[in-house]
Design an enzyme around this catalytic site. Sequence first.
Site, PDB file in Angstrom:
ATOM      1  N   LYS A  73       7.654 -32.026  -5.124  1.00 27.58           N
ATOM      2  CA  LYS A  73       7.720 -31.959  -3.627  1.00 27.58           C
ATOM      3  C   LYS A  73       9.008 -30.931  -3.190  1.00 27.58           C
ATOM      4  O   LYS A  73       8.851 -30.222  -2.243  1.00 27.58           O
ATOM      5  CB  LYS A  73       8.003 -33.261  -2.994  1.00 27.58           C
ATOM      6  CG  LYS A  73       6.782 -34.248  -3.348  1.00 27.58           C
ATOM      7  CD  LYS A  73       5.390 -33.564  -2.864  1.00 27.58           C
ATOM      8  CE  LYS A  73       4.919 -33.538  -1.543  1.00 27.58           C
ATOM      9  NZ  LYS A  73       3.576 -33.161  -1.226  1.00 27.58           N
ATOM     10  N   THR A 117      -0.647 -44.956   2.878  1.00 25.57           N
ATOM     11  CA  THR A 117      -1.695 -44.044   2.484  1.00 25.57           C
ATOM     12  C   THR A 117      -2.109 -44.182   1.018  1.00 25.57           C
ATOM     13  O   THR A 117      -1.472 -45.252   0.391  1.00 25.57           O
ATOM     14  CB  THR A 117      -1.255 -42.576   2.559  1.00 25.57           C
ATOM     15  OG1 THR A 117      -0.345 -42.209   1.462  1.00 25.57           O
ATOM     16  CG2 THR A 117      -0.790 -42.321   4.077  1.00 25.57           C
ATOM     17  N   ILE A 143      -3.311 -39.218   5.828  1.00 21.95           N
ATOM     18  CA  ILE A 143      -2.480 -38.330   6.623  1.00 21.95           C
ATOM     19  C   ILE A 143      -3.392 -36.983   7.099  1.00 21.95           C
ATOM     20  O   ILE A 143      -3.497 -36.536   8.082  1.00 21.95           O
ATOM     21  CB  ILE A 143      -1.252 -37.950   6.209  1.00 21.95           C
ATOM     22  CG1 ILE A 143      -0.441 -39.355   6.221  1.00 21.95           C
ATOM     23  CG2 ILE A 143      -0.673 -36.794   6.955  1.00 21.95           C
ATOM     24  CD1 ILE A 143       0.951 -39.090   5.584  1.00 21.95           C
ATOM     25  N   TYR A 200       7.493 -36.089  -9.618  1.00 23.69           N
ATOM     26  CA  TYR A 200       6.917 -36.183  -8.570  1.00 23.69           C
ATOM     27  C   TYR A 200       8.110 -35.408  -7.447  1.00 23.69           C
ATOM     28  O   TYR A 200       7.601 -34.576  -6.638  1.00 23.69           O
ATOM     29  CB  TYR A 200       6.877 -37.520  -7.933  1.00 23.69           C
ATOM     30  CG  TYR A 200       6.165 -37.490  -6.721  1.00 23.69           C
ATOM     31  CD1 TYR A 200       4.870 -36.738  -6.151  1.00 23.69           C
ATOM     32  CD2 TYR A 200       7.106 -38.082  -5.440  1.00 23.69           C
ATOM     33  CE1 TYR A 200       4.480 -36.921  -4.819  1.00 23.69           C
ATOM     34  CE2 TYR A 200       6.420 -38.005  -4.245  1.00 23.69           C
ATOM     35  CZ  TYR A 200       5.228 -37.535  -3.960  1.00 23.69           C
ATOM     36  OH  TYR A 200       4.570 -37.712  -2.488  1.00 23.69           O
TER      37      TYR A 200
END
Length: 309
Positions: free
Chosen positions: A179, A212, A26, A175
Amino acid sequence: MAHPIDITVPDLTGRIAVVTGASDGIGRVIATRLARAGAEVVLPVRSPAKGERAAEGIRSAVPEASVSTRVLDLSSLDSVGALVDELRAEGRPIHLLVNNAGVMQPPQRQETSDGHELQFGTNHLGHFALTLGLMPLLREGRARITHQTSIAARSGAIGWNDLDGRERYDGMAAYNQSKLAVALFARELDARSREGQWAITSNLAHPGISPTNLLAAQPGIGREKDTGGRRVVGLLSRLGIAGTPETAALPALMAATDPAALGDEFYGPIRVIGGRPARKEFWAPMRSMADARRLWEASERLTGARFAV
């Protein structure tokens, strides 16, 4: 056949854009689109060889592109400090900063060179230190700063008494926390800019899901092969349910470049996992400005006075 999902990126001639995590996926799409719109693009990358391959790829796609690389390891505050010193010595205003880089779910708990849990230290603390360190250049450029969060933030919680997961570690929870921390930082940064008249705006985007390298084989963090999740996402993308790197880049591009986008806003695909980009409501864990302030203060302690503003 449906028209491809896309947005118009305005003319960015004369602007300098810094995009982290742009050596692939990205981030590389974002950097390419910014270069195509006329911005001079700076790619801070951990691997100079991989960064130069990305830069050459951008130049191949956009022959007139102005793109250069710098060395940055977000898991090292010394590396962040070295890049900050380098860019501040160059003395040129920065107009766009896209904090896009991230690491996801190493097989075992790992630490940054500063002793922080790898995901929290890289995804949040590294970007926190980078952004604050570059603040003089960002203020001079009246910059827009866009932070890339994740669907994971919807399930995130801040472990205030164990931010680095030393007492109890769960890779996915760590994680999610990292975020969510990105989101809370984005919101508090904009609030402090408005209060202090820093002349910058800060907003937030999430890409949905797309195939990704976040869940691909990454020997550098101990993952020798693609995860099962990476294979599922690839299938959903091929079926048109999830996004592609090209469509997943659009929310951050919209947040970073749309003239109508403002600070303290959140952009993502219209469906949570994919679709055209649109402004979104903040998810519940992102809404507490008391949490945002508390995280900022904790992050200042963890990164040290040299990155304070």
